[in-house]
Write a protein that holds these residues in place. Structure first.
Motif, PDB file in Angstrom:
ATOM      1  N   PHE B 200       0.833  -1.201   0.000  1.00  0.00           N
ATOM      2  CA  PHE B 200       0.000   0.000   0.000  1.00  0.00           C
ATOM      3  C   PHE B 200       0.873   1.260   0.000  1.00  0.00           C
ATOM      4  O   PHE B 200       0.655   2.201  -0.766  1.00  0.00           O
ATOM      5  CB  PHE B 200      -0.933  -0.004   1.210  1.00  0.00           C
ATOM      6  CG  PHE B 200      -1.805   1.214   1.288  1.00  0.00           C
ATOM      7  CD1 PHE B 200      -2.832   1.399   0.375  1.00  0.00           C
ATOM      8  CD2 PHE B 200      -1.591   2.181   2.259  1.00  0.00           C
ATOM      9  CE1 PHE B 200      -3.630   2.523   0.431  1.00  0.00           C
ATOM     10  CE2 PHE B 200      -2.384   3.314   2.319  1.00  0.00           C
ATOM     11  CZ  PHE B 200      -3.415   3.482   1.406  1.00  0.00           C
ATOM     12  N   GLY B 201       1.900   1.228   0.850  1.00  0.00           N
ATOM     13  CA  GLY B 201       2.836   2.360   0.885  1.00  0.00           C
ATOM     14  C   GLY B 201       3.552   2.523  -0.439  1.00  0.00           C
ATOM     15  O   GLY B 201       3.731   3.641  -0.950  1.00  0.00           O
ATOM     16  N   THR B 202       3.967   1.402  -1.017  1.00  0.00           N
ATOM     17  CA  THR B 202       4.694   1.449  -2.283  1.00  0.00           C
ATOM     18  C   THR B 202       3.832   2.031  -3.407  1.00  0.00           C
ATOM     19  O   THR B 202       4.332   2.744  -4.270  1.00  0.00           O
ATOM     20  CB  THR B 202       5.177   0.039  -2.669  1.00  0.00           C
ATOM     21  OG1 THR B 202       5.884  -0.510  -1.556  1.00  0.00           O
ATOM     22  CG2 THR B 202       6.074   0.073  -3.876  1.00  0.00           C
ATOM     23  N   VAL B 203       2.535   1.699  -3.367  1.00  0.00           N
ATOM     24  CA  VAL B 203       1.631   2.250  -4.379  1.00  0.00           C
ATOM     25  C   VAL B 203       1.679   3.774  -4.344  1.00  0.00           C
ATOM     26  O   VAL B 203       1.843   4.438  -5.372  1.00  0.00           O
ATOM     27  CB  VAL B 203       0.185   1.745  -4.155  1.00  0.00           C
ATOM     28  CG1 VAL B 203      -0.805   2.555  -4.984  1.00  0.00           C
ATOM     29  CG2 VAL B 203       0.080   0.275  -4.521  1.00  0.00           C
ATOM     30  N   LEU B 204       1.583   4.321  -3.133  1.00  0.00           N
ATOM     31  CA  LEU B 204       1.627   5.781  -2.998  1.00  0.00           C
ATOM     32  C   LEU B 204       2.961   6.329  -3.490  1.00  0.00           C
ATOM     33  O   LEU B 204       3.018   7.297  -4.251  1.00  0.00           O
ATOM     34  CB  LEU B 204       1.425   6.188  -1.537  1.00  0.00           C
ATOM     35  CG  LEU B 204       0.069   5.874  -0.918  1.00  0.00           C
ATOM     36  CD1 LEU B 204       0.029   6.396   0.508  1.00  0.00           C
ATOM     37  CD2 LEU B 204      -1.043   6.511  -1.733  1.00  0.00           C
ATOM     38  N   GLY B 205       4.045   5.677  -3.037  1.00  0.00           N
ATOM     39  CA  GLY B 205       5.382   6.145  -3.404  1.00  0.00           C
ATOM     40  C   GLY B 205       5.601   6.076  -4.903  1.00  0.00           C
ATOM     41  O   GLY B 205       6.159   6.993  -5.509  1.00  0.00           O
ATOM     42  N   MET B 206       5.134   4.984  -5.511  1.00  0.00           N
ATOM     43  CA  MET B 206       5.363   4.783  -6.941  1.00  0.00           C
ATOM     44  C   MET B 206       4.593   5.804  -7.770  1.00  0.00           C
ATOM     45  O   MET B 206       5.075   6.290  -8.773  1.00  0.00           O
ATOM     46  CB  MET B 206       4.956   3.361  -7.317  1.00  0.00           C
ATOM     47  CG  MET B 206       5.557   2.900  -8.601  1.00  0.00           C
ATOM     48  SD  MET B 206       5.523   1.132  -8.935  1.00  0.00           S
ATOM     49  CE  MET B 206       4.159   0.474  -8.119  1.00  0.00           C
ATOM     50  N   LEU B 208       3.902   8.827  -6.983  1.00  0.00           N
ATOM     51  CA  LEU B 208       4.501  10.157  -6.922  1.00  0.00           C
ATOM     52  C   LEU B 208       5.948  10.185  -7.394  1.00  0.00           C
ATOM     53  O   LEU B 208       6.495  11.254  -7.637  1.00  0.00           O
ATOM     54  CB  LEU B 208       4.419  10.688  -5.486  1.00  0.00           C
ATOM     55  CG  LEU B 208       2.996  10.888  -4.977  1.00  0.00           C
ATOM     56  CD1 LEU B 208       3.019  11.295  -3.517  1.00  0.00           C
ATOM     57  CD2 LEU B 208       2.300  11.962  -5.806  1.00  0.00           C
ATOM     58  N   ALA B 209       6.558   8.991  -7.533  1.00  0.00           N
ATOM     59  CA  ALA B 209       7.998   8.947  -7.812  1.00  0.00           C
ATOM     60  C   ALA B 209       8.421   9.751  -9.046  1.00  0.00           C
ATOM     61  O   ALA B 209       9.359  10.552  -8.952  1.00  0.00           O
ATOM     62  CB  ALA B 209       8.468   7.504  -7.903  1.00  0.00           C
ATOM     63  N   ASP B 217       8.980  19.315  -4.069  1.00  0.00           N
ATOM     64  CA  ASP B 217       7.781  19.590  -3.276  1.00  0.00           C
ATOM     65  C   ASP B 217       7.064  18.303  -2.865  1.00  0.00           C
ATOM     66  O   ASP B 217       6.515  18.200  -1.780  1.00  0.00           O
ATOM     67  CB  ASP B 217       6.802  20.454  -4.055  1.00  0.00           C
ATOM     68  CG  ASP B 217       7.484  21.629  -4.719  1.00  0.00           C
ATOM     69  OD1 ASP B 217       6.972  22.728  -4.621  1.00  0.00           O
ATOM     70  OD2 ASP B 217       8.556  21.430  -5.321  1.00  0.00           O
ATOM     71  N   PHE B 218       7.089  17.309  -3.779  1.00  0.00           N
ATOM     72  CA  PHE B 218       6.331  16.098  -3.505  1.00  0.00           C
ATOM     73  C   PHE B 218       6.894  15.338  -2.315  1.00  0.00           C
ATOM     74  O   PHE B 218       6.156  14.860  -1.468  1.00  0.00           O
ATOM     75  CB  PHE B 218       6.302  15.208  -4.746  1.00  0.00           C
ATOM     76  CG  PHE B 218       5.428  15.765  -5.822  1.00  0.00           C
ATOM     77  CD1 PHE B 218       4.079  15.452  -5.864  1.00  0.00           C
ATOM     78  CD2 PHE B 218       5.946  16.621  -6.770  1.00  0.00           C
ATOM     79  CE1 PHE B 218       3.263  15.982  -6.850  1.00  0.00           C
ATOM     80  CE2 PHE B 218       5.145  17.155  -7.755  1.00  0.00           C
ATOM     81  CZ  PHE B 218       3.802  16.832  -7.794  1.00  0.00           C
ATOM     82  N   GLN B 219       8.221  15.217  -2.258  1.00  0.00           N
ATOM     83  CA  GLN B 219       8.824  14.492  -1.134  1.00  0.00           C
ATOM     84  C   GLN B 219       8.590  15.229   0.173  1.00  0.00           C
ATOM     85  O   GLN B 219       8.245  14.631   1.185  1.00  0.00           O
ATOM     86  CB  GLN B 219      10.326  14.336  -1.368  1.00  0.00           C
ATOM     87  CG  GLN B 219      10.684  12.988  -1.958  1.00  0.00           C
ATOM     88  CD  GLN B 219      12.170  12.709  -1.848  1.00  0.00           C
ATOM     89  OE1 GLN B 219      12.730  12.711  -0.761  1.00  0.00           O
ATOM     90  NE2 GLN B 219      12.795  12.482  -2.981  1.00  0.00           N
TER      91      GLN B 219
END
Lengths: 428, 308
Positions: B200-206, B208-209, B217-219
């Motif tokens: 689930f976390g990876t989905v969010l990270g991916m 926005l990557a 700004d995104f990080q």
């Protein structure tokens, strides 16, 4: 080096079936404006994800320009292709499209086999880790399996000449060592196509020669490569065909000699000079003059006649004609000479200040001369900056680029400069 | 070898010794790069995604090894950094709770162990959001120069998250021993729940990557968001029973069922909200496919912007 080119020429008879890289009508848009770029980026991504983007995206949006426009060429197996053009002409963009890193906006690129980019020397090197660890990481990024790296490891280390440093952090390497390691990694991936982007300018002469030998050797084994440079000379040594890009457009492609000739011609014509080797400067508006204006630059030969291209090894007199409204004591002349197609390195500085020869500027039209008894410059095209100064800092007038050619009647071989000499036999 | 003789005397070089053993040559791959969206040929795209995922396993392993060894190489405390944050956090909260500064309800297991386990899980989640972005950000040079399966960066990030969690687990084990807590048999199922949370976390990270490689700004925004998000997740407090605004927020927080289920499988043995868990897990798998697609398709456009 010409011998090398001839040899390789006969080795590669291109056949249509052997096309390893085909670039067809490729165009690419770019945008330098930060905010529009963000907006267009998001727009492009959404149309990509939604499948709206087609094969012809040939309308420019506001603030966009063509970084590449309708470029096409083919590369055959075992062939080397040079890509010349000034900075910003789209060479790197083209290379990135060939490597599959970015997508073209129009046109297609077909690649057969593995592409190894030498634009990436040591990309992915982590300075904290040892050379050994970095070889494994870097070569797997370039697409090799662990087994394959194991096989090649010793060769990479031997080629990079770092057997003693292999277990020290890369941070402790000299820049030359890092470049060598990067080159060794890339070259040992045994790709079908190698993209070389100005990288052969790294490292010392001896290693550069070794890299060139290696590239020749790989070509004999059927490797093809694309060599990018703004320096025509390195292209001459390795490539028989060449593509010349300017502002994203393909100006001419074909035989290297022809293409490079055109490239060098264009390099002059973009400068302000119309008369090569003899340059008269129009009168400056009154407000801009500081009292001393250069009016003409030219060479004189042995017999004192104006001459467009002086000869290596002979007397050359460089004349700077000026018109002055003031008289200046202890003025001087500074000449800075570079190669037209070079890397921007200064070849020669002649300064009357360094020579501690004070020159006087007199009111009216006069001339300052530099006598060069045995001209040391080799045949080629040069660009000179000319300054009339006082106290070596205050500049009265200067000419940004005076372009001239040097001819020669003596065989220069591969010498970098001319040494005047006499030969003698002495009995003792 | 005519070419050498003209310029320089031949020197012995590795190539003349030829020590590379011959392996079966791979079939020559033909790549065509064209402007049209890859979505227009979905089958081809899916085949390529599968192939790239397979191809990226080994690279991901190398990248993970490189990053893990680099992460702890130049630090005095080394791997201890994986466990120091949960220790500090749980010590702080345990102290505050024992001094009645904060009032948490009744937890299933002793409060210090509860906070320690939960913080370890939360930090694993937050790493799984941040690491894909950080990996892509620090691989910008590489991305702009080499064509390699982009999936490798994400796999490497996930590997590193799990590696760090393994260390935190040592700590949690110590805590369990200290409090003499019995471990329920359901612990064998805990890795599944944990994996769902990491995914689930990876989905969010991916998602926005690619953009976060372009704009910092995104990080930064995500870091800020995670700081707030922590307090809407039952990490330092037990799941609230009230239906107030806070309780509602906590309940509709998608991380809640994932984190709570993982914790329950590890420490309690009964699952309080199986429906919520499977709902979020299902969303995660759908999201994973979409995020993967967007990540892949967006990358060339992101590279275009940061390489020029």
């Amino acid at each position: 080096m010409t011998l090398v080119a001839e040899n390789t020429k006969s080795m590669t008879a291109p056949k249509d079936s052997d096309v390893v890289l085909s670039v067809q009508g490729v165009s690419k848009k770019f945008c330098r404006d930060f905010k529009s770029a963000l907006f267009y980026g998001v727009q492009d991504i959404s149309s990509e994800v939604l499948g709206l983007r087609g094969d012809h995206n040939d309308t420019l949006r506001k603030k966009e320009f063509w970084a590449l426009q309708d470029v096409g060429f083919e590369l055959h197996r075992g062939e080397a292709l040079g890509l010349v053009g000034k900075n910003g002409s789209g060479k790197s963009t083209l290379l990135r499209i060939i490597a599959g890193l970015i997508k073209p906006d129009v046109g297609t690129v077909t690649v057969k086999g593995r592409v190894a980019p030498l634009i990436a020397l040591g990309a992915g090197f982590n300075p904290v880790l040892t050379g050994r660890e970095n070889i494994y990481a870097n070569m797997s990024i370039l697409g090799l399996s662990r087994e394959e790296i194991d096989d090649r490891f010793d060769d990479v280390v031997a080629f990079a000449e770092i057997p003693d440093a292999i277990d020290s952090p890369v941070r402790s390497y000299s820049s030359g060592m890092q470049a060598r390691l990067g080159f060794a990694c890339a070259i040992h991936t045994e790709p079908e196509i190698l993209l070389v982007d100005e990288v052969l300018a790294v490292g010392d002469m001896r290693f550069r020669a070794k890299c060139n030998r290696k590239l020749h050797h790989l070509r004999e084994k059927g490797l093809s490569f694309v060599l990018v440079s703004h320096n025509a000379q390195s292209i001459f040594n390795l490539c028989e065909t060449c593509v010349y890009l300017s502002k994203g457009e393909l100006i001419i492609s074909g035989d290297t000699e022809e293409v490079v000739k055109k490239y060098e011609e264009d390099l002059y014509s973009t400068e302000l000079v119309s008369h090569e080797g003899d340059f008269s400067i129009p009168q400056k508006p009154v407000g801009e003059s500081l009292g001393v204006d250069i009016t003409r630059l030219y060479f004189k030969d042995l017999s004192g006649n104006p001459c467009e291209s002086p000869k290596t090894g002979e007397l050359a007199i460089f004349c700077v004609e000026y018109k002055a409204n003031i008289s200046v004591k202890n003025a001087g002349l500074v000449l800075v000479i570079k190669e037209v197609a070079g890397e921007g390195d200064i070849l020669l500085i002649l300064s009357s200040f360094n020579d501690k020869i004070p020159l006087d500027i007199k009111i009216g039209r006069h001339e300052l001369q530099v006598h060069m008894p045995h001209l040391g410059l080799t045949p080629g095209s040069y660009i000179m900056q000319v300054f009339i100064r006082k106290d070596s800092i205050f500049t009265y007038d200067y000419i940004e680029s005076f372009i001239f050619k040097i001819n020669s009647e003596i065989a220069m071989g591969r010498s970098l400069f001319h040494q005047s000499r006499t030969w003698k036999q002495i009995d003792i | 070898m005519v070419s050498h003789s003209s310029s320089t005397p031949p020197t012995p070089e590795p190539e003349s010794r030829l020590r590379v053993p011959q392996r079966n040559p791979k079939p020559v791959a033909i790549q065509v790069y064209r402007p049209a969206s890859e979505m227009r040929q979905p089958l081809k795209l899916m085949r390529r995604m599968g192939a790239d995922l397979l191809a990226s396993r080994e690279l991901a392993w190398q990248l993970m090894k490189r990053d893990i060894s680099a992460q702890y190489r130049e630090s005095f405390l080394g791997v201890a950094w994986a466990i120091i944050p949960p220790i500090i956090a749980s010590a702080g909260f345990a102290f505050a709770a024992s001094a009645d500064v904060i009032n948490v309800g009744v937890t299933d297991i002793p409060y210090p162990a509860y906070v320690l386990l939960s913080t370890a899980l939360w930090q694993t989640f937050s790493e799984s959001v941040m690491l894909p972005m950080q990996k892509v950000g620090s691989a910008r040079m590489m991305l702009a120069k080499i064509q390699f399966p982009r999936e490798a960066l994400i796999l490497a990030a996930m590997g590193q998250v799990l590696f760090n969690f393994a260390f935190k687990l040592l700590l949690v084990t110590g805590m369990f021993l200290w409090f003499r807590l019995a471990v329920p048999p359901t612990i064998v199922l805990a890795p599944v729940a944990l994996l769902h949370m990491v995914l689930f976390g990876t989905v969010l990270g991916m998602f926005l990557a690619p953009l976060s490689a372009l704009y910092q700004d995104f990080q930064k925004g995500m870091q800020l968001l995670l700081g707030t998000w922590l307090f809407l997740t039952p990490v330092v407090f037990p799941p609230p029973s009230s239906d107030g605004l806070f309780g509602l927020l906590v309940r509709f927080n998608p991380v809640t069922p994932l984190l709570v289920t993982t914790r329950e499988l590890m420490a309690v043995g009964t699952i309080s909200d199986p429906q919520g868990f499977w709902l979020v897990s299902g969303l995660t798998f759908v999201g994973l496919l979409v995020a993967w697609l967007v990540y892949r398709l967006a990358m060339p456009y992101a590279i275009e912007r940061f390489s020029s």
